[in-house]
Enzyme design. Structure first.
Site, PDB file in Angstrom:
ATOM      1  N   THR A  85       1.011  -1.097   0.199  1.00 32.34           N
ATOM      2  CA  THR A  85      -0.190  -0.149  -0.045  1.00 32.34           C
ATOM      3  C   THR A  85       0.746   1.209  -0.080  1.00 32.34           C
ATOM      4  OG1 THR A  85      -0.069  -0.013   2.495  1.00 32.34           O
ATOM      5  CG2 THR A  85      -1.815  -1.212   0.805  1.00 32.34           C
ATOM      6  N   PHE A 149       3.811  -6.658  12.386  1.00 30.00           N
ATOM      7  CA  PHE A 149       4.146  -5.902  12.881  1.00 30.00           C
ATOM      8  C   PHE A 149       5.845  -6.621  12.579  1.00 30.00           C
ATOM      9  CE2 PHE A 149       0.326  -6.701  15.108  1.00 30.00           C
ATOM     10  CZ  PHE A 149       0.102  -5.683  15.169  1.00 30.00           C
ATOM     11  N   GLU A 152      12.004  -5.504   8.679  1.00 32.89           N
ATOM     12  CA  GLU A 152      12.850  -6.337   7.983  1.00 32.89           C
ATOM     13  C   GLU A 152      14.028  -6.291   8.372  1.00 32.89           C
ATOM     14  OE1 GLU A 152      13.311  -3.112   4.681  1.00 32.89           O
ATOM     15  OE2 GLU A 152      10.815  -3.596   4.029  1.00 32.89           O
ATOM     16  N   LEU A 254      15.257   4.243  21.425  1.00 36.10           N
ATOM     17  CA  LEU A 254      15.665   6.209  21.029  1.00 36.10           C
ATOM     18  C   LEU A 254      16.909   6.142  20.725  1.00 36.10           C
ATOM     19  CD1 LEU A 254      14.674   6.575  24.683  1.00 36.10           C
ATOM     20  CD2 LEU A 254      13.607   7.949  22.719  1.00 36.10           C
ATOM     21  N   GLY A 261      13.858   5.901   7.552  1.00 36.61           N
ATOM     22  CA  GLY A 261      13.134   5.325   6.456  1.00 36.61           C
ATOM     23  C   GLY A 261      12.894   4.735   6.360  1.00 36.61           C
ATOM     24  N   CYS A 264       7.821   1.832   5.621  1.00 39.20           N
ATOM     25  CA  CYS A 264       6.976   1.805   6.180  1.00 39.20           C
ATOM     26  C   CYS A 264       6.156   2.911   6.692  1.00 39.20           C
ATOM     27  CB  CYS A 264       6.979   0.339   7.589  1.00 39.20           C
ATOM     28  SG  CYS A 264       6.539  -1.094   6.107  1.00 39.20           S
ATOM     29  N   LYS A 267       5.693   6.278   4.761  1.00 43.86           N
ATOM     30  CA  LYS A 267       4.026   6.050   4.468  1.00 43.86           C
ATOM     31  C   LYS A 267       3.269   5.910   5.144  1.00 43.86           C
ATOM     32  CE  LYS A 267       3.537   2.085   2.825  1.00 43.86           C
ATOM     33  NZ  LYS A 267       2.686   1.400   3.854  1.00 43.86           N
ATOM     34  N   ARG A 334      13.971   2.289   0.084  1.00 43.56           N
ATOM     35  CA  ARG A 334      13.209   3.137  -0.232  1.00 43.56           C
ATOM     36  C   ARG A 334      13.014   4.367   1.293  1.00 43.56           C
ATOM     37  NH1 ARG A 334       7.975  -0.864   0.060  1.00 43.56           N
ATOM     38  NH2 ARG A 334       9.170  -2.273   1.459  1.00 43.56           N
TER      39      ARG A 334
HETATM   40  C1  UDX Z   1       8.765  -0.562  10.973  1.00 42.76           C
HETATM   41  C2  UDX Z   1       8.168  -1.460  12.627  1.00 42.76           C
HETATM   42  O1  UDX Z   1       8.957  -1.213  13.448  1.00 42.76           O
HETATM   43  C3  UDX Z   1       7.652  -2.495  11.711  1.00 42.76           C
HETATM   44  O2  UDX Z   1       6.901  -2.927  13.383  1.00 42.76           O
HETATM   45  C4  UDX Z   1       6.349  -2.143  11.103  1.00 42.76           C
HETATM   46  O3  UDX Z   1       5.839  -3.774  10.815  1.00 42.76           O
HETATM   47  C5  UDX Z   1       6.882  -2.142   9.910  1.00 42.76           C
HETATM   48  O4  UDX Z   1       7.615  -0.487  10.242  1.00 42.76           O
HETATM   49  P1  UDX Z   1      11.351  -1.491   9.636  1.00 42.76           P
HETATM   50  O5  UDX Z   1      10.544  -0.533   8.674  1.00 42.76           O
HETATM   51  O6  UDX Z   1      11.597  -2.910   8.721  1.00 42.76           O
HETATM   52  O7  UDX Z   1       9.982  -1.162  10.646  1.00 42.76           O
HETATM   53  O8  UDX Z   1      12.235  -0.577  10.186  1.00 42.76           O
HETATM   54  P2  UDX Z   1      12.370  -0.211  11.496  1.00 42.76           P
HETATM   55  O9  UDX Z   1      13.606  -0.911  12.516  1.00 42.76           O
HETATM   56  O10 UDX Z   1      11.499   0.232  12.388  1.00 42.76           O
HETATM   57  O11 UDX Z   1      13.580   0.972  11.843  1.00 42.76           O
HETATM   58  C6  UDX Z   1      12.975   1.905  10.818  1.00 42.76           C
HETATM   59  C7  UDX Z   1      12.892   3.277  10.827  1.00 42.76           C
HETATM   60  O12 UDX Z   1      13.974   4.119  11.771  1.00 42.76           O
HETATM   61  C8  UDX Z   1      15.391   2.656  10.370  1.00 42.76           C
HETATM   62  O13 UDX Z   1      15.855   3.720   9.287  1.00 42.76           O
HETATM   63  C9  UDX Z   1      16.047   2.732  11.364  1.00 42.76           C
HETATM   64  O14 UDX Z   1      17.211   2.931  11.334  1.00 42.76           O
HETATM   65  C10 UDX Z   1      15.083   3.764  12.333  1.00 42.76           C
HETATM   66  N1  UDX Z   1      15.410   4.512  13.076  1.00 42.76           N
HETATM   67  C11 UDX Z   1      15.126   2.718  14.251  1.00 42.76           C
HETATM   68  C12 UDX Z   1      16.634   5.141  14.294  1.00 42.76           C
HETATM   69  O15 UDX Z   1      16.831   6.053  13.908  1.00 42.76           O
HETATM   70  N2  UDX Z   1      16.171   4.821  15.429  1.00 42.76           N
HETATM   71  C13 UDX Z   1      16.518   4.330  16.483  1.00 42.76           C
HETATM   72  O16 UDX Z   1      16.081   3.941  17.343  1.00 42.76           O
HETATM   73  C14 UDX Z   1      15.822   3.370  15.905  1.00 42.76           C
END
Ligand code: UDX
Length: 437
Positions: A85, A149, A152, A254, A261, A264, A267, A334
């Protein structure tokens, strides 16, 4: 149980393999021939740790097949909808084209008592609309909203051992007949005590968007603190450690840096704001606009810091960006903050080389104008500044002493605050973190 999984991207391919691992007889269906032919050969069309091995293991049992033919869904009792989506072009709202076409294609192949299970992240209200279509067929089928949930990089473990299951059913009730069927699908993880919550459709949809909004807010909160730390010459990593010791706050998510980025969080918060507007509740989510703005400011901040580190001008400066994926253990670019920063620097006159252990092919497709080099030593050779933007272990463990002889200038910007500043400085480097003195 016979299961079909419609959509074999990051979510569906992992879900199909994991359902077969749980003992079910699974067919994965996707319109993309390339994806299906790779998966049929036990090759994931993207990098996800452990997935190729799992595909091989379950395909050897004969319990997992892949096809582009939606008719193969006929005969399955449970149909998981795992299509994407994405954000609509030029708008904040989610594009539901793939969900709508998956459901309408599936309708022709449903049998009485089948359960259609939505896993995609959708705007609240979608399940109710789709449920009417599923019930409206000549067959007596049900729609359950069962958000996913998974992260990746940890997708297999997150699918086999989730924190919780949420089943959204039309009457919100435990005795809905679809609940028992889904319980059978998930009987193995449920038997180990995984919590399961039964809700109505809109609550289940909101659980997912609320969870992602909370995570995005937590990251932007600490990045806002990083901005303050920079102004006050304080250290955001120590601040995060200290506030994170409060159980109510917690240290996870934190980590201040270049921001979030991926496919998920960015967007999903935008689609959530757009949907709230449609529902007349936009005020409730105006804070998410700030969350988004703080996140985007990180990228401009890094470009500015890099300029400072390069004596005030980026023109002709050789910059090496370590990491292109939006996070480690993924080849997904992405909305990758790392790649977006690399492209900005290039636009402003720097000569940018990008390296990454897994994501270079995807990155090159997205930004063909950047220079890519897979070998770290070659990528850093002659650099005026290094930018660590995705915290792969390969980059966290770089030796500042060995690297000195390769670069033109011993300058490093640690966009993820993962390096030992004292060690790098002791080796003669100019080290800059984000939100650190
Ligand atoms: C996320 C959600 O965690 C997951 O539960 C949902 O189903 C899909 O979206 P994901 O996109 O795989 O999962 O990545 P995630 O581990 O959440 O990280 C997202 C972004 O946040 C990354 O770019 C990561 O580098 C950044 N991040 C994460 C930070 O900048 N600081 C942090 O402390 C944690």
């Amino acid at each position: 149980m016979r299961i079909s999984v419609i959509g074999c991207g990051y979510l569906g391919a992992v879900h199909a393999a994991c359902m077969a691992q749980l003992g079910h007889d699974v067919v994965g269906i996707d319109v993309d021939e390339r994806k299906i032919s790779a998966l049929a050969r036990s090759k994931a069309p993207f990098f996800e740790p452990g997935l190729d091995d799992l595909l091989t293991e379950v395909q050897n049992t004969g319990r997992l097949n892949f096809t582009t033919d939606i008719a193969a869904a006929a005969g399955a009792k449970v149909h998981f909808v795992c299509v994407g989506t994405p954000q609509k072009k030029g708008e904040n709202a989610a594009d539901l084209t793939y969900v709508d076409s998956a459901i309408s294609a599936l309708l022709n192949h449903l049998a009485p008592g089948d359960v259609v299970v939505g896993k995609s992240t959708v705007p609240v209200g979608t399940a109710r609309r789709l449920s009417a279509q599923v019930k409206d067929t000549q067959f007596d089928a049900d729609l359950v909203w069962n958000p996913e949930f998974l992260r990746e990089g940890h997708a297999v473990a997150d699918t086999l051992h989730p924190d919780r299951f949420v089943y959204g059913v039309d009457n919100g009730s435990e005795d809905h007949r679809a609940v028992a069927i889904l319980d059978e699908v998930y009987s193995t993880p449920l038997s180990t005590g995984t919590p399961r919550l039964i809700t109505d459709h809109p609550t289940a949809e909101l659980v997912k968007t609320a969870a992602n909004s909370f995570l995005a807010t937590k990251i932007s909160f600490i990045n806002a603190m990083a901005e303050l730390c920079e102004a006050a010459e304080a250290d955001v990593t120590q601040l995060a450690d200290a506030i994170g010791l409060d159980d109510r706050i917690g240290r996870k998510f934190l980590n201040a840096g270049i921001g979030f980025g991926g496919g998920c969080l960015p967007k999903d918060i935008r689609a959530f704001m757009a949907r709230a507007g449609e529902l007349g509740a936009d005020q409730a989510l105006t804070f998410l606009r700030e969350v988004d703005a703080i996140n985007m400011r990180r990228r401009t901040r890094v470009v500015e810091l890099t300029r400072q580190l390069c004596d005030g001008s980026l023109l002709g400066k050789r910059i090496t960006v370590l990491g292109a994926a939006f996070k480690p253990e993924s080849d997904d670019v992405r909305d990758s903050p790392a790649l977006s920063i690399a492209a900005q620097l290039q636009l402003q006159g720097a000569v940018v080389t990008v390296t990454d252990p897994k994501a270079l092919e995807n990155a090159a497709r997205r930004f063909p104008e950047l220079h890519y080099e897979a070998d770290t030593d070659k990528a850093v050779r002659g650099a005026d500044a290094l930018l660590l933007l995705t915290e792969w272990e390969d980059y966290r463990s770089l030796d500042p002493y060995e690297l000195r002889s390769l670069v033109a200038s011993t300058t490093i910007l640690d966009g993820r605050n993962v390096l030992d500043a004292a060690k790098w400085r002791a080796a003669g480097w100019v080290y800059r973190g984000l939100g650190r003195p």
